[in-house]
Design a protein around this motif. Structure first.
Motif, PDB file in Angstrom:
ATOM      1  N   PHE A  20     -12.898 -15.955  -1.125  1.00  0.00           N
ATOM      2  CA  PHE A  20     -12.963 -14.578  -0.630  1.00  0.00           C
ATOM      3  C   PHE A  20     -12.993 -14.463   0.889  1.00  0.00           C
ATOM      4  N   GLU A  21     -12.927 -15.581   1.600  1.00  0.00           N
ATOM      5  CA  GLU A  21     -12.908 -15.580   3.054  1.00  0.00           C
ATOM      6  C   GLU A  21     -11.756 -16.439   3.557  1.00  0.00           C
ATOM      7  N   THR A  22     -11.254 -16.070   4.705  1.00  0.00           N
ATOM      8  CA  THR A  22     -10.275 -16.868   5.415  1.00  0.00           C
ATOM      9  C   THR A  22     -10.637 -16.762   6.895  1.00  0.00           C
ATOM     10  N   VAL A  79      -6.021  -8.827   3.302  1.00  0.00           N
ATOM     11  CA  VAL A  79      -7.016  -9.488   4.142  1.00  0.00           C
ATOM     12  C   VAL A  79      -7.530  -8.442   5.121  1.00  0.00           C
ATOM     13  N   GLU A 103      -6.688  -7.406  -4.815  1.00  0.00           N
ATOM     14  CA  GLU A 103      -7.054  -8.792  -4.509  1.00  0.00           C
ATOM     15  C   GLU A 103      -7.291  -8.842  -3.012  1.00  0.00           C
ATOM     16  N   LYS A 105      -9.450 -10.616   0.598  1.00  0.00           N
ATOM     17  CA  LYS A 105     -10.258 -11.577   1.337  1.00  0.00           C
ATOM     18  C   LYS A 105     -10.658 -10.937   2.657  1.00  0.00           C
ATOM     19  N   GLU A 106     -11.667 -11.508   3.282  1.00  0.00           N
ATOM     20  CA  GLU A 106     -12.108 -11.080   4.599  1.00  0.00           C
ATOM     21  C   GLU A 106     -11.745 -12.156   5.616  1.00  0.00           C
TER      22      GLU A 106
END
Length: 142
Positions: A20-22, A79, A103, A105-106
Protein backbone atom coordinates in the motif's frame (compact mmCIF):
# COMPACT_ATOMS: atom_id res chain seq x y z
CA UNK A 1 20.23 -6.97 20.84
CA UNK A 2 18.35 -10.06 21.90
CA UNK A 3 15.83 -11.17 19.32
CA UNK A 4 12.56 -12.90 20.02
CA UNK A 5 10.89 -11.48 16.94
CA UNK A 6 8.41 -13.65 15.10
CA UNK A 7 9.84 -13.38 11.58
CA UNK A 8 6.54 -14.39 9.97
CA UNK A 9 4.89 -11.41 11.67
CA UNK A 10 7.70 -9.18 10.39
CA UNK A 11 7.25 -10.51 6.86
CA UNK A 12 3.50 -9.87 7.03
CA UNK A 13 4.06 -6.36 8.40
CA UNK A 14 6.58 -5.24 5.78
CA UNK A 15 4.78 -6.96 2.90
CA UNK A 16 1.61 -5.19 4.00
CA UNK A 17 3.33 -1.82 3.96
CA UNK A 18 4.78 -2.42 0.50
CA UNK A 19 1.36 -3.46 -0.80
CA UNK A 20 0.00 0.00 0.00
CA UNK A 21 3.03 2.32 -0.08
CA UNK A 22 5.54 3.32 -2.69
CA UNK A 23 8.28 5.95 -2.66
CA UNK A 24 9.26 8.81 -4.93
CA UNK A 25 12.11 6.93 -6.61
CA UNK A 26 9.82 4.03 -7.52
CA UNK A 27 7.13 6.41 -8.79
CA UNK A 28 9.74 8.27 -10.85
CA UNK A 29 10.99 4.98 -12.33
CA UNK A 30 7.44 3.75 -12.99
CA UNK A 31 6.54 6.99 -14.79
CA UNK A 32 9.72 6.80 -16.87
CA UNK A 33 8.97 3.17 -17.76
CA UNK A 34 5.43 4.06 -18.83
CA UNK A 35 3.76 1.86 -16.22
CA UNK A 36 0.02 2.49 -16.11
CA UNK A 37 -1.24 4.27 -13.00
CA UNK A 38 -2.71 7.65 -12.10
CA UNK A 39 -0.66 9.86 -9.81
CA UNK A 40 -2.96 12.08 -7.74
CA UNK A 41 -1.86 15.28 -5.99
CA UNK A 42 -4.31 15.86 -3.14
CA UNK A 43 -2.95 19.23 -1.97
CA UNK A 44 -4.88 22.52 -2.22
CA UNK A 45 -4.88 24.59 -5.43
CA UNK A 46 -2.21 26.98 -4.11
CA UNK A 47 0.17 24.07 -3.49
CA UNK A 48 -0.54 22.58 -6.93
CA UNK A 49 0.21 25.95 -8.54
CA UNK A 50 3.46 26.21 -6.57
CA UNK A 51 4.65 22.91 -8.04
CA UNK A 52 3.52 19.36 -8.79
CA UNK A 53 4.83 16.13 -10.27
CA UNK A 54 4.64 16.12 -14.08
CA UNK A 55 1.71 14.04 -15.26
CA UNK A 56 -0.08 14.14 -11.92
CA UNK A 57 -3.81 14.78 -11.69
CA UNK A 58 -5.01 17.43 -9.23
CA UNK A 59 -7.76 16.08 -6.99
CA UNK A 60 -7.76 17.95 -3.66
CA UNK A 61 -8.49 15.75 -0.66
CA UNK A 62 -11.78 17.48 0.13
CA UNK A 63 -13.06 16.91 -3.44
CA UNK A 64 -12.36 13.19 -3.81
CA UNK A 65 -15.84 11.87 -3.13
CA UNK A 66 -17.31 14.52 -5.46
CA UNK A 67 -14.83 14.24 -8.36
CA UNK A 68 -13.18 10.81 -8.28
CA UNK A 69 -15.72 9.18 -10.59
CA UNK A 70 -15.26 11.90 -13.26
CA UNK A 71 -11.48 12.12 -12.82
CA UNK A 72 -10.17 8.59 -12.28
CA UNK A 73 -10.47 5.35 -14.23
CA UNK A 74 -11.45 2.50 -11.89
CA UNK A 75 -9.36 0.07 -13.94
CA UNK A 76 -6.12 2.02 -13.38
CA UNK A 77 -4.26 1.92 -10.05
CA UNK A 78 -3.96 5.22 -8.18
CA UNK A 79 -1.02 6.65 -6.23
CA UNK A 80 -1.71 9.59 -3.92
CA UNK A 81 0.71 12.21 -2.63
CA UNK A 82 0.65 15.39 -0.55
CA UNK A 83 3.33 17.72 0.85
CA UNK A 84 5.62 15.26 2.59
CA UNK A 85 6.18 13.07 5.63
CA UNK A 86 4.58 15.62 7.95
CA UNK A 87 1.31 15.60 5.97
CA UNK A 88 -1.24 12.80 6.14
CA UNK A 89 -3.60 14.11 3.45
CA UNK A 90 -2.34 11.46 1.02
CA UNK A 91 -3.14 8.76 3.58
CA UNK A 92 -6.63 10.17 4.11
CA UNK A 93 -7.15 10.43 0.35
CA UNK A 94 -5.94 6.86 -0.19
CA UNK A 95 -8.39 5.65 2.45
CA UNK A 96 -11.22 7.59 0.79
CA UNK A 97 -10.34 6.16 -2.63
CA UNK A 98 -10.09 2.63 -1.23
CA UNK A 99 -13.57 2.98 0.31
CA UNK A 100 -14.79 4.02 -3.14
CA UNK A 101 -13.33 0.84 -4.61
CA UNK A 102 -10.10 2.10 -6.20
CA UNK A 103 -6.82 0.19 -6.08
CA UNK A 104 -4.58 2.70 -4.34
CA UNK A 105 -1.13 3.28 -2.86
CA UNK A 106 0.41 6.24 -1.09
CA UNK A 107 3.67 7.82 -2.27
CA UNK A 108 5.62 8.21 0.95
CA UNK A 109 7.81 11.29 1.12
CA UNK A 110 5.34 13.28 -0.95
CA UNK A 111 6.18 16.30 -3.05
CA UNK A 112 8.92 17.33 -0.62
CA UNK A 113 10.99 14.24 -1.29
CA UNK A 114 10.22 14.35 -5.01
CA UNK A 115 11.95 17.73 -5.07
CA UNK A 116 14.69 16.72 -2.61
CA UNK A 117 15.66 13.79 -4.83
CA UNK A 118 16.13 16.22 -7.70
CA UNK A 119 13.22 15.10 -9.87
CA UNK A 120 11.66 17.72 -12.14
CA UNK A 121 8.35 19.33 -11.29
CA UNK A 122 5.93 21.63 -13.06
CA UNK A 123 4.81 25.10 -11.98
CA UNK A 124 2.55 27.69 -13.58
CA UNK A 125 5.67 29.21 -15.18
CA UNK A 126 7.20 25.97 -16.48
CA UNK A 127 9.27 22.96 -15.54
CA UNK A 128 11.82 23.17 -12.73
CA UNK A 129 14.87 20.88 -12.49
CA UNK A 130 16.06 21.09 -8.87
CA UNK A 131 19.45 19.90 -7.71
CA UNK A 132 19.22 16.80 -5.52
CA UNK A 133 19.57 17.27 -1.78
CA UNK A 134 22.70 15.33 -0.72
CA UNK A 135 20.93 14.33 2.49
CA UNK A 136 18.25 12.41 0.59
CA UNK A 137 19.74 11.44 -2.80
CA UNK A 138 23.20 10.74 -4.16
CA UNK A 139 24.33 13.73 -6.19
CA UNK A 140 25.76 11.68 -9.05
CA UNK A 141 22.51 9.88 -9.96
CA UNK A 142 20.66 12.82 -11.54
Amino acid sequence: MTSTQDTSAAVAHFAGRLAFETDVADVHDDLAAGRRFTLVDVRPQEAWDQGHVPGAVHLPKGKIRLRAEQTLDRDVPVVTYCWGPGCNAATKAALELATLGYEVKEMIGGFEYWVREGFPYDTASGRVHPAPDPLSAPLHTH
